[in-house]
Design a protein around this motif. Structure first.
Motif, PDB file in Angstrom:
ATOM      1  N   ARG A  69      74.322 142.132  72.503  1.00  0.00           N
ATOM      2  CA  ARG A  69      74.080 141.478  71.216  1.00  0.00           C
ATOM      3  C   ARG A  69      73.388 142.388  70.217  1.00  0.00           C
ATOM      4  O   ARG A  69      73.587 142.260  69.005  1.00  0.00           O
ATOM      5  CB  ARG A  69      73.230 140.214  71.434  1.00  0.00           C
ATOM      6  N   TYR A  70      72.571 143.311  70.707  1.00  0.00           N
ATOM      7  CA  TYR A  70      71.783 144.148  69.798  1.00  0.00           C
ATOM      8  C   TYR A  70      72.084 145.639  69.962  1.00  0.00           C
ATOM      9  O   TYR A  70      71.259 146.468  69.619  1.00  0.00           O
ATOM     10  CB  TYR A  70      70.286 143.900  70.042  1.00  0.00           C
ATOM     11  N   LEU A  71      73.277 145.970  70.448  1.00  0.00           N
ATOM     12  CA  LEU A  71      73.634 147.374  70.595  1.00  0.00           C
ATOM     13  C   LEU A  71      73.673 148.076  69.239  1.00  0.00           C
ATOM     14  O   LEU A  71      73.127 149.172  69.080  1.00  0.00           O
ATOM     15  CB  LEU A  71      74.990 147.504  71.294  1.00  0.00           C
ATOM     16  N   PHE A  72      74.316 147.451  68.260  1.00  0.00           N
ATOM     17  CA  PHE A  72      74.399 148.070  66.935  1.00  0.00           C
ATOM     18  C   PHE A  72      73.003 148.222  66.330  1.00  0.00           C
ATOM     19  O   PHE A  72      72.692 149.232  65.686  1.00  0.00           O
ATOM     20  CB  PHE A  72      75.296 147.238  66.012  1.00  0.00           C
ATOM     21  N   TYR A  73      72.157 147.245  66.555  1.00  0.00           N
ATOM     22  CA  TYR A  73      70.781 147.328  66.053  1.00  0.00           C
ATOM     23  C   TYR A  73      70.048 148.514  66.676  1.00  0.00           C
ATOM     24  O   TYR A  73      69.362 149.271  65.972  1.00  0.00           O
ATOM     25  CB  TYR A  73      70.043 146.024  66.375  1.00  0.00           C
ATOM     26  N   LEU A  77      68.463 151.988  64.805  1.00  0.00           N
ATOM     27  CA  LEU A  77      67.095 152.480  64.942  1.00  0.00           C
ATOM     28  C   LEU A  77      67.061 153.985  65.172  1.00  0.00           C
ATOM     29  O   LEU A  77      66.190 154.697  64.654  1.00  0.00           O
ATOM     30  CB  LEU A  77      66.382 151.776  66.100  1.00  0.00           C
ATOM     31  N   VAL A  78      68.040 154.491  65.920  1.00  0.00           N
ATOM     32  CA  VAL A  78      68.076 155.913  66.268  1.00  0.00           C
ATOM     33  C   VAL A  78      68.634 156.757  65.137  1.00  0.00           C
ATOM     34  O   VAL A  78      68.079 157.801  64.786  1.00  0.00           O
ATOM     35  CB  VAL A  78      68.912 156.133  67.550  1.00  0.00           C
ATOM     36  N   PHE A  79      69.725 156.299  64.529  1.00  0.00           N
ATOM     37  CA  PHE A  79      70.472 157.152  63.612  1.00  0.00           C
ATOM     38  C   PHE A  79      70.185 156.900  62.128  1.00  0.00           C
ATOM     39  O   PHE A  79      70.633 157.682  61.284  1.00  0.00           O
ATOM     40  CB  PHE A  79      71.976 156.983  63.861  1.00  0.00           C
ATOM     41  N   VAL A  80      69.459 155.833  61.808  1.00  0.00           N
ATOM     42  CA  VAL A  80      69.150 155.545  60.394  1.00  0.00           C
ATOM     43  C   VAL A  80      67.635 155.518  60.229  1.00  0.00           C
ATOM     44  O   VAL A  80      66.998 154.491  60.462  1.00  0.00           O
ATOM     45  CB  VAL A  80      69.762 154.201  59.951  1.00  0.00           C
ATOM     46  N   PRO A  81      67.015 156.648  59.839  1.00  0.00           N
ATOM     47  CA  PRO A  81      65.552 156.723  59.733  1.00  0.00           C
ATOM     48  C   PRO A  81      64.958 155.657  58.816  1.00  0.00           C
ATOM     49  O   PRO A  81      63.899 155.096  59.117  1.00  0.00           O
ATOM     50  CB  PRO A  81      65.322 158.128  59.173  1.00  0.00           C
ATOM     51  N   ARG A  82      65.625 155.372  57.721  1.00  0.00           N
ATOM     52  CA  ARG A  82      65.097 154.373  56.790  1.00  0.00           C
ATOM     53  C   ARG A  82      65.040 152.993  57.441  1.00  0.00           C
ATOM     54  O   ARG A  82      64.080 152.242  57.245  1.00  0.00           O
ATOM     55  CB  ARG A  82      65.973 154.316  55.536  1.00  0.00           C
ATOM     56  N   PHE A  83      66.053 152.676  58.240  1.00  0.00           N
ATOM     57  CA  PHE A  83      66.076 151.387  58.926  1.00  0.00           C
ATOM     58  C   PHE A  83      64.928 151.279  59.915  1.00  0.00           C
ATOM     59  O   PHE A  83      64.271 150.242  60.017  1.00  0.00           O
ATOM     60  CB  PHE A  83      67.413 151.209  59.650  1.00  0.00           C
ATOM     61  N   LEU A  84      64.660 152.381  60.646  1.00  0.00           N
ATOM     62  CA  LEU A  84      63.543 152.384  61.589  1.00  0.00           C
ATOM     63  C   LEU A  84      62.224 152.163  60.866  1.00  0.00           C
ATOM     64  O   LEU A  84      61.372 151.396  61.317  1.00  0.00           O
ATOM     65  CB  LEU A  84      63.505 153.709  62.353  1.00  0.00           C
ATOM     66  N   THR A  85      62.047 152.829  59.728  1.00  0.00           N
ATOM     67  CA  THR A  85      60.806 152.667  58.951  1.00  0.00           C
ATOM     68  C   THR A  85      60.638 151.232  58.497  1.00  0.00           C
ATOM     69  O   THR A  85      59.547 150.657  58.589  1.00  0.00           O
ATOM     70  CB  THR A  85      60.827 153.601  57.731  1.00  0.00           C
ATOM     71  N   GLU A  86      61.722 150.626  58.026  1.00  0.00           N
ATOM     72  CA  GLU A  86      61.650 149.238  57.566  1.00  0.00           C
ATOM     73  C   GLU A  86      61.267 148.298  58.706  1.00  0.00           C
ATOM     74  O   GLU A  86      60.457 147.381  58.536  1.00  0.00           O
ATOM     75  CB  GLU A  86      62.998 148.824  56.981  1.00  0.00           C
ATOM     76  N   GLN A  87      61.852 148.533  59.887  1.00  0.00           N
ATOM     77  CA  GLN A  87      61.553 147.686  61.033  1.00  0.00           C
ATOM     78  C   GLN A  87      60.115 147.854  61.503  1.00  0.00           C
ATOM     79  O   GLN A  87      59.442 146.898  61.858  1.00  0.00           O
ATOM     80  CB  GLN A  87      62.513 148.006  62.181  1.00  0.00           C
ATOM     81  N   SER A  88      59.625 149.094  61.478  1.00  0.00           N
ATOM     82  CA  SER A  88      58.266 149.366  61.941  1.00  0.00           C
ATOM     83  C   SER A  88      57.238 148.763  60.997  1.00  0.00           C
ATOM     84  O   SER A  88      56.219 148.230  61.424  1.00  0.00           O
ATOM     85  CB  SER A  88      58.054 150.879  62.065  1.00  0.00           C
ATOM     86  N   VAL A  89      57.501 148.849  59.703  1.00  0.00           N
ATOM     87  CA  VAL A  89      56.569 148.305  58.714  1.00  0.00           C
ATOM     88  C   VAL A  89      56.588 146.785  58.741  1.00  0.00           C
ATOM     89  O   VAL A  89      55.560 146.122  58.629  1.00  0.00           O
ATOM     90  CB  VAL A  89      56.920 148.831  57.303  1.00  0.00           C
ATOM     91  N   ALA A  90      57.796 146.223  58.902  1.00  0.00           N
ATOM     92  CA  ALA A  90      57.930 144.767  58.886  1.00  0.00           C
ATOM     93  C   ALA A  90      57.243 144.119  60.079  1.00  0.00           C
ATOM     94  O   ALA A  90      56.745 143.004  59.993  1.00  0.00           O
ATOM     95  CB  ALA A  90      59.406 144.383  58.868  1.00  0.00           C
ATOM     96  N   HIS A  91      57.199 144.842  61.196  1.00  0.00           N
ATOM     97  CA  HIS A  91      56.605 144.264  62.395  1.00  0.00           C
ATOM     98  C   HIS A  91      55.121 144.586  62.417  1.00  0.00           C
ATOM     99  O   HIS A  91      54.711 145.703  62.691  1.00  0.00           O
ATOM    100  CB  HIS A  91      57.293 144.809  63.651  1.00  0.00           C
ATOM    101  N   THR A  92      54.308 143.599  62.126  1.00  0.00           N
ATOM    102  CA  THR A  92      52.863 143.816  62.007  1.00  0.00           C
ATOM    103  C   THR A  92      52.100 143.491  63.270  1.00  0.00           C
ATOM    104  O   THR A  92      50.900 143.737  63.354  1.00  0.00           O
ATOM    105  CB  THR A  92      52.303 142.950  60.866  1.00  0.00           C
TER     106      THR A  92
END
Length: 492
Positions: A69-73, A77-92
């Protein structure tokens, strides 16, 4: 990781205790070595494989197919640095650990360190050996074990971050030994994993890798093993003595480079044989359930042979369940344990579903299976893989050779850290720097010596270290589910 079925040169064991001479012209056989190798084969062909498969299936059910279900996700995380940053910041939510400290490496560097240990010559040489032994259908069963292994890798990486500690120098310390100690409160199992892990690091991660590099360099360029061993000591020492930060930085550069180079060479071969790709997939599926008929020097295979080879090589290609990848995962500066688990899913996918699949397809479309030497010997292992790439573009043989050397070298780097953490768990931080010097020096002996006994002992240790790790994953599955639910409600 080096595959256990790669042919090993027979060492002269006449001076060893218990050696017996079979006949006037036959080789010396040491009964002790023979017993060790028999135990290794029994371990890897039966109970351990079943436990690995069961754990993957159990975690897949517990997590409701999270890896699908979350393979694309996880790949984003690995290949899109901006996406990783957004996820890390969003998760408090803070990391649920005894310490609020962060790790030593970025999540990407941590993943590359894990991939450095997982993507070894076994992903090329091992797959070629599997195809020769079990037929091309072994690839199908390799895919199956990898798909379920993603859930195992996710779980052990999550647990490694959650239950990690920090040593006196402030560095992250994690992996199955800390999961067992802090999560299951089982010091004995933790010590058992650390002991087996330390042994495996010197063998599979050091001596065997150096020996493979020295053999490859000598066979291709004629450079003596002594020279190769000396160069490896210098190169390895320059990185290992700097600790995990140096290893992580170099892995962050080398692993993507060698993976892209190897995959690029594979895609070039597949482009030339594009009309053979679909028939190759058809042959893989048919052979997985019916075996494969003899062709050339290949004597054919059965369903059981394809299944056994595919499962065992799948495990060796990505290390899911062995416990080693979670030691690297524990170094990550992850805002939540589950996030590094998703990185682990990507690691298994890249290692097996990409690198190993490309190797298998190249072997299939170039139709080298069954090739023999001028003397009539069946070609297998790295020689078969190199022949497959050279069959279309001869220069690609040297590109693949470079990739094989880099695969072995980066595997040695990653296992240097794994072994250090295992020894540190057993003996304390004071021994760490001395261990790095010892680990670096041992590389030379791996390059120049025959390693039949080392192979047997370290592969047993490699298998035994997986058992306490898998026990921890199964018994702590409720913790994995809780952490996963907490993380998913934020990203949803």
């Amino acid at each position: 990781m080096i595959d256990k079925n790669i042919p090993i040169k027979q060492a002269d064991t006449s001076a060893l205790p218990g050696t017996a001479l079979l006949d006037a012209d036959g080789p010396f056989i040491n009964p002790a070595i023979e017993s060790i190798l028999q135990f290794r084969d029994a371990l890897w062909s039966g109970p351990l494989i079943l436990l690995l498969v069961f754990t993957g299936l159990y975690q897949t059910i517990q997590l409701r197919g999270l890896q699908f279900r979350y393979l694309f996700y996880s790949l984003k995380l690995v290949f899109v640095p901006r996406f990783l940053t957004e996820q890390s910041v969003a998760h408090t939510a803070p990391v649920r650990n005894k310490s609020k400290k962060s790790g030593d490496l970025s999540s990407f560097q941590s993943l590359m360190t894990a991939l450095a240990g997982a993507i070894g010559t076994g992903n090329v040489t091992g797959i070629a050996t599997a195809v020769v032994s079990g037929g091309i259908g072994a690839l199908f069963w390799m895919w199956v074990i990898a798909l379920f292994g993603m859930a195992t890798a996710y779980s052990e990486a999550l647990l490694a971050v959650k239950f990690r500690d920090f040593n006196q120098e402030g560095h992250a310390c994690g992996g199955p030994m800390y999961t067992l100690k802090n999560g299951l409160k089982s010091t004995y199992l933790a010590m058992a994993f650390a002991l087996f892990g330390a042994i495996a690091a010197f063998g599979i991660g050091n001596l065997v890798q150096a020996n493979s590099v020295a053999d490859a360099v000598y066979s291709v360029h004629g450079i003596s093993k002594e020279i190769t061993g000396g160069v490896m000591v210098l190169l390895l020492g320059a990185v290992v003595l700097g600790g995990i930060n140096s290893i992580g930085r170099l892995a962050g550069y080398l692993v993507p480079f060698m993976a892209v180079a190897y995959l690029g060479a594979g895609f070039a071969i597949l482009g030339v044989h594009a009309d053979q790709i679909l028939p190759a997939f058809g042959l893989i599926l048919r052979s997985a359930f019916t075996g494969q008929a003899a062709v050339g020097g290949f004597l054919g295979s059965t369903l059981i042979m394809a299944l056994q080879q595919g499962v065992s090589k799948g495990v060796f290609s990505n290390e899911a369940g062995l416990g080693s990848l979670s030691i690297a995962a524990a170094t990550a500066q992850a805002p939540h344990p589950a996030q590094q688990g998703f990185f682990a899913i990507s690691g298994v996918f890249i290692s097996t579903m990409l690198v190993c699949t490309i190797t298998g397809l190249v072997l299939a479309v170039t139709q080298v299976l069954g090739s023999v030497t001028p003397t009539g010997e069946l070609i297998t292992g790295s020689a078969l893989a190199l022949d497959a790439f050279a069959s279309v573009y001869p220069p690609l043989k040297y590109l693949v050779f470079i990739a094989l050397v880099l695969f072995a070298f980066t595997t040695t780097l990653a296992w240097a850290y794994y072994g250090e953490k295992c020894v540190e768990f057993l003996c304390g931080t004071r021994i760490a720097y001395g261990y790095r010097w010892l680990y670096t020096g041992v590389v030379y002996f791996g390059a120049v010596l025959e390693l039949e006994l080392v192979w047997g002992i370290t592969e047993i240790a490699n298998g035994l270290m997986a058992i306490p790790n898998l026990i921890a994953i199964i018994l702590l599955s409720r913790v994995v589910k809780t952490e996963t639910r907490d993380y998913l409600k934020h990203i949803k």
